[in-house]
Design an enzyme around this catalytic site. Sequence first.
Site, PDB file in Angstrom:
ATOM      1  N   ASP A   6      -5.488  -7.297   5.308  1.00 12.76           N
ATOM      2  CA  ASP A   6      -6.658  -6.667   4.708  1.00 12.76           C
ATOM      3  C   ASP A   6      -7.634  -7.732   4.214  1.00 12.76           C
ATOM      4  O   ASP A   6      -8.840  -7.681   4.481  1.00 12.76           O
ATOM      5  CB  ASP A   6      -6.205  -5.771   3.552  1.00 12.76           C
ATOM      6  N   LYS A  55       3.903 -15.465   3.093  1.00 13.16           N
ATOM      7  CA  LYS A  55       4.046 -16.202   1.836  1.00 13.16           C
ATOM      8  C   LYS A  55       5.534 -16.393   1.604  1.00 13.16           C
ATOM      9  O   LYS A  55       6.106 -16.024   0.576  1.00 13.16           O
ATOM     10  CB  LYS A  55       3.392 -15.434   0.692  1.00 13.16           C
ATOM     11  N   ASP A  67      -2.448 -18.575   1.876  1.00 13.04           N
ATOM     12  CA  ASP A  67      -3.506 -19.306   1.182  1.00 13.04           C
ATOM     13  C   ASP A  67      -4.088 -20.401   2.077  1.00 13.04           C
ATOM     14  O   ASP A  67      -5.307 -20.612   2.117  1.00 13.04           O
ATOM     15  CB  ASP A  67      -3.016 -19.875  -0.153  1.00 13.04           C
ATOM     16  N   TYR A 125       0.813  -1.213   0.000  1.00 14.82           N
ATOM     17  CA  TYR A 125       0.000   0.000   0.000  1.00 14.82           C
ATOM     18  C   TYR A 125       0.849   1.268   0.000  1.00 14.82           C
ATOM     19  O   TYR A 125       0.431   2.302  -0.516  1.00 14.82           O
ATOM     20  CB  TYR A 125      -0.938   0.022   1.219  1.00 14.82           C
ATOM     21  N   ASP A 138     -11.248  -9.399   6.291  1.00 17.44           N
ATOM     22  CA  ASP A 138     -12.565  -9.340   5.658  1.00 17.44           C
ATOM     23  C   ASP A 138     -13.195 -10.727   5.561  1.00 17.44           C
ATOM     24  O   ASP A 138     -14.424 -10.868   5.664  1.00 17.44           O
ATOM     25  CB  ASP A 138     -12.460  -8.709   4.268  1.00 17.44           C
TER      26      ASP A 138
END
Length: 358
Positions: free
Chosen positions: A249, A193, A225, A144, A253
């Site tokens: 993020d 990751k 994942d 970001y 959610d």
Amino acid sequence: MKKDIAVLAGDGIGPEVMGSALQVLAAISQKFDHQFTTKEAMIGGAAFEKFQQHLPEETIAICKSADAILFGSVGGPIAEQQNPKWKNCEANSLLGLRKHFGFSVNYRPAKVYSALQDFCPLKNELIKDGCDLLIIRELVGDIYFGEHKFYQEGNLRAASDLATYNEDQIRIAIQAAFQAAKIRKQKVTSVDKANVLHTSKLWREIMEEEAKLHPEIKWEHQLVDNCAMQIVKNPAQFDVIVCPNLFGDILSDIAAVLPGSLGLTPSASINPEGFGMYEPSGGSAPDIAGLGVANPIAQILSVAMMLNFSFGLTKEAERIEQAVNQTLNSGCRTKDLTFPGQTSLSTQQITTEIISRL
């Protein structure tokens, strides 16, 4: 206790649910003999109408003079996103506040209330052991805040977004996760990751260094994942999940769906000095704004997080959480928590029910 609070209600249902939260705050103030002074400031589309900016200097000044920020929601209808009032509204408002105040860690709890298990999208057998997890998301690094650019690659259009981290940014989030786990179920899951990304390799190194300082806490690495799958498959296995910005993020959610409504999920963003901003995880919901049907519980629980995190008022925060739980157990529901044919309460009615149980 005397504290000053900046109130940024924002757009859509923001002013309605903020009104409920301030009623609860006033009730707590009276019952526990505190003095909370609130000062309202404009943000989002509401601020744009007056200042032609989503985050005006006047709002920043009010926030600077406060002991904490209570935030509502910003943004307008999807069909109007190219309107200057709404274009980049959320990014300008939220990212602007995060950057200005250095909010480095975000706390997003996700709890399935026993009275609302039927609203959890997972089958009952998947949540039979309960679900009460906390996602801690690093906020100031990652993709970001890196360089973003469009460019030409021969005859092809191309783009890049740069993800960067330094060890201090990572360490602050991981330390917050271990501290949170100490007063919860004493388990931390670190998400990365590392099989692909160098930023994740560094993240994993810092996690292992910090874990040595907290031998009493169980911990594990989990690839992002796999973590996404496990949140859906077996959410009860988690206590505290700590994530880089982008993964946090997305995963927060996913987890926010578990309680059955975004109207149940609060959040907190804290900087290294302990200054915090508290807000619901849901959006401005312009389609129901002004109808008096919005669920104020997430905003009310954001007040509880503020009392706990910023002011150290654990007893008062617990009283709010207990009142919410008792209200839900009594069968009180807003429209988002009812099935067809069931009676629902208005925003004000459920607020009154919660206050009666404080």
